[in-house]
Design a protein around this motif. Sequence first.
Motif, PDB file in Angstrom:
ATOM      1  N   ILE A  25     -10.629 -31.089  -1.131  1.00  0.00           N
ATOM      2  CA  ILE A  25      -9.244 -31.324  -1.541  1.00  0.00           C
ATOM      3  C   ILE A  25      -8.291 -30.923  -0.430  1.00  0.00           C
ATOM      4  O   ILE A  25      -7.306 -31.633  -0.133  1.00  0.00           O
ATOM      5  CB  ILE A  25      -8.928 -30.568  -2.849  1.00  0.00           C
ATOM      6  CG1 ILE A  25      -9.667 -31.223  -4.027  1.00  0.00           C
ATOM      7  CG2 ILE A  25      -7.428 -30.528  -3.112  1.00  0.00           C
ATOM      8  CD1 ILE A  25      -9.541 -30.461  -5.328  1.00  0.00           C
ATOM      9  N   ARG A  47     -11.249 -38.983  -2.257  1.00  0.00           N
ATOM     10  CA  ARG A  47     -11.055 -39.127  -3.709  1.00  0.00           C
ATOM     11  C   ARG A  47     -12.250 -39.859  -4.338  1.00  0.00           C
ATOM     12  O   ARG A  47     -12.771 -39.447  -5.371  1.00  0.00           O
ATOM     13  CB  ARG A  47      -9.766 -39.891  -3.991  1.00  0.00           C
ATOM     14  CG  ARG A  47      -9.547 -40.162  -5.493  1.00  0.00           C
ATOM     15  CD  ARG A  47      -8.332 -41.040  -5.722  1.00  0.00           C
ATOM     16  NE  ARG A  47      -7.099 -40.280  -5.631  1.00  0.00           N
ATOM     17  CZ  ARG A  47      -6.555 -39.607  -6.645  1.00  0.00           C
ATOM     18  NH1 ARG A  47      -7.163 -39.581  -7.816  1.00  0.00           N
ATOM     19  NH2 ARG A  47      -5.435 -38.953  -6.483  1.00  0.00           N
ATOM     20  N   ILE A  73     -15.824 -35.613 -10.312  1.00  0.00           N
ATOM     21  CA  ILE A  73     -14.652 -34.747 -10.122  1.00  0.00           C
ATOM     22  C   ILE A  73     -13.400 -35.611 -10.140  1.00  0.00           C
ATOM     23  O   ILE A  73     -13.239 -36.518  -9.311  1.00  0.00           O
ATOM     24  CB  ILE A  73     -14.734 -33.972  -8.783  1.00  0.00           C
ATOM     25  CG1 ILE A  73     -16.080 -33.242  -8.669  1.00  0.00           C
ATOM     26  CG2 ILE A  73     -13.561 -33.001  -8.661  1.00  0.00           C
ATOM     27  CD1 ILE A  73     -16.376 -32.289  -9.795  1.00  0.00           C
ATOM     28  N   LEU A 131      -9.267 -36.003  -9.860  1.00  0.00           N
ATOM     29  CA  LEU A 131      -8.116 -35.347  -9.229  1.00  0.00           C
ATOM     30  C   LEU A 131      -6.827 -35.767  -9.916  1.00  0.00           C
ATOM     31  O   LEU A 131      -6.689 -36.900 -10.374  1.00  0.00           O
ATOM     32  CB  LEU A 131      -8.043 -35.722  -7.749  1.00  0.00           C
ATOM     33  CG  LEU A 131      -9.268 -35.402  -6.885  1.00  0.00           C
ATOM     34  CD1 LEU A 131      -8.986 -35.765  -5.436  1.00  0.00           C
ATOM     35  CD2 LEU A 131      -9.670 -33.955  -7.006  1.00  0.00           C
ATOM     36  N   THR A 154      -2.553 -30.367  -6.042  1.00  0.00           N
ATOM     37  CA  THR A 154      -3.626 -31.200  -6.608  1.00  0.00           C
ATOM     38  C   THR A 154      -4.498 -30.362  -7.532  1.00  0.00           C
ATOM     39  O   THR A 154      -4.999 -29.318  -7.142  1.00  0.00           O
ATOM     40  CB  THR A 154      -4.496 -31.805  -5.488  1.00  0.00           C
ATOM     41  OG1 THR A 154      -3.663 -32.608  -4.647  1.00  0.00           O
ATOM     42  CG2 THR A 154      -5.606 -32.657  -6.062  1.00  0.00           C
ATOM     43  N   TRP A 199      -7.906 -30.382 -10.213  1.00  0.00           N
ATOM     44  CA  TRP A 199      -9.163 -31.131 -10.405  1.00  0.00           C
ATOM     45  C   TRP A 199      -9.893 -30.637 -11.639  1.00  0.00           C
ATOM     46  O   TRP A 199      -9.690 -29.513 -12.090  1.00  0.00           O
ATOM     47  CB  TRP A 199     -10.073 -31.040  -9.169  1.00  0.00           C
ATOM     48  CG  TRP A 199     -10.588 -29.661  -8.847  1.00  0.00           C
ATOM     49  CD1 TRP A 199     -10.032 -28.737  -8.023  1.00  0.00           C
ATOM     50  CD2 TRP A 199     -11.796 -29.052  -9.342  1.00  0.00           C
ATOM     51  NE1 TRP A 199     -10.786 -27.591  -7.965  1.00  0.00           N
ATOM     52  CE2 TRP A 199     -11.892 -27.769  -8.766  1.00  0.00           C
ATOM     53  CE3 TRP A 199     -12.803 -29.476 -10.211  1.00  0.00           C
ATOM     54  CZ2 TRP A 199     -12.959 -26.905  -9.039  1.00  0.00           C
ATOM     55  CZ3 TRP A 199     -13.867 -28.624 -10.478  1.00  0.00           C
ATOM     56  CH2 TRP A 199     -13.931 -27.350  -9.895  1.00  0.00           C
TER      57      TRP A 199
END
Length: 466
Positions: free
Chosen positions: A425, A444, A452, A454, A461, A463
């Motif tokens: 990230i 991403r 995962i 986001l 950000t 998650w």
Amino acid sequence: MTIQIYNTLTRMKEPFVPMEEGKVKMYVCGPTVYNYIHIGNARPVIVFDTVRRYLEYRGYDVTYVSNFTDVDDKIIKAANELGEEVGELTDRFINAYFEDVSALGCGKADVHPRVTDHIEDIVKFVEVLIDKGFAYESQGDVYYRTQKFDGYGKLSHQSTDELKVGARIEEGNKKENPLDFALWKAAKMGEISWGSPWGLGRPGWHIECSVMAREHLGDTIDIHAGGQDLTFPHHENEIAQSEAMTGKQFARYWMHNGYINIDNEKMSKSLGNFVLVNDIRKQVDPKVLRFFMLSVHYRHPVNFSENLVVSAQNGLERIRTAYNNLKHRLEASADLGDQKDIWNYKVDEIKNAFELAMDDDFNTANAIAAIFELSKLANVYLLEKNTQSDVLNHFIETFDGLMKVLGVPLDDETSLLDEDIDALIEERLEARRNRDFGRSDEIRDQLKEQGILLEDTAQGTRWKRG
């Protein structure tokens, strides 16, 4: 509770009582190795690997044998078309088989015998059948005399009169009876062959399993298993051969898994809906494919479709998310409060439900339902303000034990750790600052493939595991 097995021979569930206390002899018919296996071949491998796992979970010492048919008409034809030696072709597809089933989480059998390694044993077996009057030689072929065996048809629950109606009449009139089947086939020009008292030739298909089961497990075995399509004639013929030869019961429990349909149609080459495991596992996580296969009771048909596989993937991710959240919380938990006995009792109740399901003819569908209940309970427990390490550990150990039975481990070494996710990230944020949107999207997508998700917010950000 004693394990109950639906026995095709008796058409009822029976308590499982092996011949020798604590030990199980199990034989599963394996593939004919002239191509990659399709998902229909994969189903019995997954199902009976799971049966084996549960028997071991229950404390049995299982000797598991599964054969390779490495010589027959299809193999010879494929080798000729490809310009390969038979052994070269079969070695290649045996290796491919191991790659496919390993990806599906299936362990190797204790023994994987090959027909070509048992030719001498097969010849001796056939000689005994001839001596006892159960077989006869005809123009270099040897056939089994089905009318001689009183129990012929008992597995498929058909009389010899009913079977004669569908029997194929072969050219040449070599047989005494249309129901008689080949134990030994005379060699054709240029075919791979071995010497025998009846001339050059090779084994018939049915004789191989009778011989290899006996060589590696003895005269009588506990469980004989395979796909429903093998009930007749293959398994019926195995019984006739083996019991005529030894005078003993061949197998005490017969297990057969149901068919696979593709989008509600029977899978077949003619319909063009033939799905090879080697192809599908490049598109679908093999663990998801295994989980999907086990979501239906093994005796019922499975309908393979993209939507149902996606549903299985989502279900597995819900279980994995609950499991990972437990492990994450464990890092910051201590033994506080006085609720641990209550929660551990609730976990054990679900574990008992899983075992009851598996004891009932290995009902993996209901066993998976119990694991979903365990996930729900875990999510409720994680709402507690003060979680306790021994309760978290009990949840985690129970998940590990039950999912190991299913062959779908949750503690996957390929899964990303929290610190790996945070690092990716951060790399993505740096890429966005540098206006490298290609790399940002790539990260991403990489995280999405690992489940995962986001969420970009004004605060940064966030998650979560999907």
